[in-house]
Write an enzyme that holds these catalytic residues in place. Sequence first.
Site, PDB file in Angstrom:
ATOM      1  N   GLY A  27       5.879  -3.722  -1.323  1.00 33.04           N
ATOM      2  CA  GLY A  27       6.952  -4.636  -1.686  1.00 33.04           C
ATOM      3  C   GLY A  27       8.232  -4.241  -0.982  1.00 33.04           C
ATOM      4  O   GLY A  27       8.496  -3.052  -0.783  1.00 33.04           O
ATOM      5  N   GLY A  29      12.488  -5.614  -0.388  1.00 35.77           N
ATOM      6  CA  GLY A  29      13.570  -6.568  -0.615  1.00 35.77           C
ATOM      7  C   GLY A  29      14.821  -6.093   0.085  1.00 35.77           C
ATOM      8  O   GLY A  29      14.784  -5.175   0.911  1.00 35.77           O
ATOM      9  N   GLY A  30      15.934  -6.731  -0.240  1.00 39.43           N
ATOM     10  CA  GLY A  30      17.182  -6.385   0.430  1.00 39.43           C
ATOM     11  C   GLY A  30      17.701  -5.015   0.077  1.00 39.43           C
ATOM     12  O   GLY A  30      18.467  -4.426   0.826  1.00 39.43           O
ATOM     13  N   GLY A  32      15.604  -2.303  -1.516  1.00 39.33           N
ATOM     14  CA  GLY A  32      14.675  -1.191  -1.624  1.00 39.33           C
ATOM     15  C   GLY A  32      13.276  -1.537  -1.163  1.00 39.33           C
ATOM     16  O   GLY A  32      12.954  -2.687  -0.866  1.00 39.33           O
ATOM     17  N   VAL A  34       9.084  -0.714  -2.085  1.00 39.81           N
ATOM     18  CA  VAL A  34       8.141  -0.190  -3.069  1.00 39.81           C
ATOM     19  C   VAL A  34       6.875   0.251  -2.345  1.00 39.81           C
ATOM     20  O   VAL A  34       6.302  -0.509  -1.552  1.00 39.81           O
ATOM     21  CB  VAL A  34       7.802  -1.248  -4.141  1.00 39.81           C
ATOM     22  CG1 VAL A  34       6.839  -0.669  -5.171  1.00 39.81           C
ATOM     23  CG2 VAL A  34       9.064  -1.733  -4.831  1.00 39.81           C
ATOM     24  N   LYS A  48       9.579   3.274  -6.068  1.00 39.12           N
ATOM     25  CA  LYS A  48      10.665   2.442  -5.567  1.00 39.12           C
ATOM     26  C   LYS A  48      11.711   3.336  -4.901  1.00 39.12           C
ATOM     27  O   LYS A  48      12.258   4.238  -5.522  1.00 39.12           O
ATOM     28  CB  LYS A  48      11.285   1.674  -6.736  1.00 39.12           C
ATOM     29  CG  LYS A  48      12.280   0.587  -6.381  1.00 39.12           C
ATOM     30  CD  LYS A  48      12.641  -0.140  -7.681  1.00 39.12           C
ATOM     31  CE  LYS A  48      13.680  -1.206  -7.487  1.00 39.12           C
ATOM     32  NZ  LYS A  48      14.000  -1.859  -8.785  1.00 39.12           N
ATOM     33  N   ASP A 145      18.118 -10.823 -14.822  1.00 36.85           N
ATOM     34  CA  ASP A 145      17.459 -11.329 -13.610  1.00 36.85           C
ATOM     35  C   ASP A 145      16.022 -11.734 -13.947  1.00 36.85           C
ATOM     36  O   ASP A 145      15.076 -11.319 -13.296  1.00 36.85           O
ATOM     37  CB  ASP A 145      17.496 -10.277 -12.493  1.00 36.85           C
ATOM     38  CG  ASP A 145      17.227 -10.895 -11.120  1.00 36.85           C
ATOM     39  OD1 ASP A 145      17.340 -12.129 -10.991  1.00 36.85           O
ATOM     40  OD2 ASP A 145      16.898 -10.143 -10.192  1.00 36.85           O
TER      41      ASP A 145
END
Length: 349
Positions: A27, A29-30, A32, A34, A48, A145
């Site tokens: 995984g 994202g902006g 971090g 995973v 993470k 979120d």
Amino acid sequence: SVETTKIFSAEELKKATNNYHENLIIGEGGFGIVYKGFLSDNRVVAIKKSKLVDKSQIEQFVNEVLLLSQINHRNVVKLLGCCLETEVPLLVYEFISQGTLFEHIHHKDRSLRISWEARLKIAAETAEALSYLHSAASPPIIHRDVKSSNILLDDNYTAKVSDFGASRLIPLDQIEVFTLMQGTLGYLDPEYMQTSQLTEKSDVYSFGVILIEILTGEKALSFDRPEEERSLAMHFLSAIKVDRLFEVLEQNLGTKRNEKQLKEVANLARRCIKLKGEDRPTMKELAAELEGLRKIDKHSWVNVGSNSEEREYLLGETSGSYTYDVAIKSSVVYDSMKDHTMVAFDGGR
């Protein structure tokens, strides 16, 4: 918290991820990445790791450690531990095998394989987790979120709410707090956007959008729809206003057999996305109503005796006198960082 959260060494996690090898990225994202990790005791975990080293990232990761280390709920992803030797803490979670609800709803090769019964179960479990955060945790926790890509699914398609980096504790003598705007476009509570006042009803609005995703198979924000309906909430309300609910529902939900449940869940979603927070139900009320709706259909599988049979029923396989689309096990993996948008407004306090 210290008793239940293990402190890992940096070397231990480096070894678990083969020095954070790119082949183990599950995984990104902006903020971090995973990684899938293999501990020395053979446990499989998700680790993470922050991409950036700045104050906001440190605060977000520490916030998640503080919150998750005091939560113990079957529908909240479990934080196993962290590493404090690095500038930004490394977080170690239980590994959740079947990916996110977002993937199962919106990736069309998978969406046809997840039955209405499974969707209703996931909705009820997510509501139960959020109800726990709002009502049972002390002090209460607002997730801030809530979205389908932050709901993970395990081997039995049990929902696990994840990603608490943006979450906030609400002091017991308050019902709202003022914060900088943060969340994901399409799920953001309009009242929160206007006032910067964060309340538990902000999570309720976001959960309502997830219910609509579950019903329609549509994304929370889509530029393929007309401008006034790019927001899924507005698109859904427009359909209900002209009595077109069953035209916007996803086709594989067994509309005729599940008509009562579909109408009831649609009504719950409509109540969740009311403009004024005070007009929305609480998560506790939603959890109770969704669980009640699940019981309506229990007569058709009351004699199911094993977890494997229950799982087959929920995933759309054969059960009793009904036959559903066959669910094929997916190899999707943990990705709580996906499709994450942070929004900051200068006027926030």
